[in-house]
Write a protein that holds these residues in place. Structure first.
Motif: not given
Length: 363
Positions: A249-259
């Motif tokens: 889920d942390a990886i998903k969070g970082m992907a959201m910020f990258e988006q």
């Protein structure tokens, strides 16, 4: 490099040379090229038998300067102290009065200690020497009022237009929990929650703050994306635990910020280990090395690892803080170390004054 001495307060040539050599060679996580490369207006004078090193730095780091002063005292066999002014500058332009840099503290899921970490990070930055506020963006489950010992408190307004934030041990705070009962906030739809948060940010009479910590709601849904896009955030810090499901889920969070093209300064691994009170043995109850691994994969920093410690939970529930209760305790020092790293990385990665920030030249 050390100059502008007053004739009656001159430090001996031998001490000057020893201190200069030490500072030139000093390296650490927050001073990867040494402190002198980023320091301004460096001078050294005698003050009541103490060598006083004066300088200006671009981020707060009282704790590390205290450690350096102790090493210098031993080196020159004479008391050494630092007298530092911190000049924190905004790394992103915005129109919110009083606030220099907004730092989002986020997690891909709930239950990883995000709010507790956000509050202690804010207090850690204060302890390191700067002015800090915290904004509780968790509209559906505001917990910051409880953690600050302000549950049930209500803010006021000096002019009938802007809300005066509440204050707890030097920390300026605003939360929907100060304005609306928890039961009412939980039934709001997404657009209403987003509008409420925008009002909290823009209609609060913030004092002059070097950093505003935003405790983001957990998850990576529409509300989180909307907040990340609407708020002029300088950077984000992601909280996780070592468990595989939390790391995913942390990886998903970082992907959201990258988006939304928001820089992630690094990862804080909470509940990283449990240390036996009797023998000091560390047990990795939820896994080992996960935070470091995903930080490497995301090409970001592991900013720190925090223990699974009942005192952290007790302090959060009682509205106190490890840093304020025991400023020299192990947990407090861990939070302060992480706070220094966050401030330093914001400078090194995003501040145009940094020697490591890429410069753009126009022909």
């Amino acid at each position: 490099m050390l100059s502008n001495f007053f004739s009656k307060n001159v430090v001996s040539v031998e001490s000057q040379k020893a201190i200069n050599v030490f500072l030139d060679a000093y390296r650490s996580d927050i001073f990867p090229q040494g402190p002198l490369i980023i320091a301004q207006a460096v001078t050294m004078v005698m003050a009541k038998k103490t060598i006083l090193i004066k300088m200006s730095l671009p981020f707060p780091c009282d704790g590390e300067l205290h450690d350096i002063a102790e090493q210098l005292t031993e080196l020159v066999q004479q008391p050494v102290n630092f007298d530092v002014e911190y000049h924190v500058e905004p790394v992103r332009e915005h129109s919110i009065k009083g606030i220099k840099n907004i730092i989002a503290v986020a997690s891909g899921k709930g239950g990883v200690g995000k709010s507790t970490t956000a509050v202690n990070l804010a207090y850690g930055l204060i302890a390191e020497g700067c002015n800090v506020g915290i904004l509780d963006a968790d509209i559906y489950g505001p917990s910051v009022p409880t953690m600050l010992g302000l549950k049930g408190a209500k803010p006021s307004s000096n002019d009938g237009k802007l809300i005066t934030p509440l204050e707890a041990n030097g920390l300026s705070a605003m939360s929907i929990g100060f304005l609306v009962d928890d039961a009412n906030a939980t039934v709001w739809r997404g657009p209403m929650a987003s509008r409420a948060f925008s009002q909290l940010l823009n209609e609060t009479d913030w004092p002059d703050l070097d950093y505003l910590i935003v405790d983001m709601p957990p998850g990576t849904g529409d509300i989180q994306l909307t907040l990340a896009q609407q708020v002029p955030v300088a950077c984000a810090v992601v909280i996780t635990t070592p468990q595989d499901i939390a790391l995913a889920d942390a990886i998903k969070g970082m992907a959201m910020f990258e988006q939304v093209k928001l820089p992630v300064l690094g990862i804080i691994e909470n509940m990283s280990y449990h240390q036996c009170e009797n023998c000091g043995h560390q047990s990795h109850l939820f896994g080992d090395g996960g935070g470091k691994r995903i930080a490497n994969e995301a090409k970001t920093q592991l900013l720190g690892q925090l223990p699974l410690d009942i005192r952290i939970r007790e302090d959060a529930d009682s509205g106190s803080c490890a840093i304020n209760e025991n400023s020299t305790g192990e947990v407090a020092l861990l939070y302060r170390s992480i706070a220094r790293k966050v401030a330093a990385q914001l400078y090194y990665q995003l501040d145009m004054r940094s020697p490591t920030t890429a410069k753009v030249f126009v022909e």
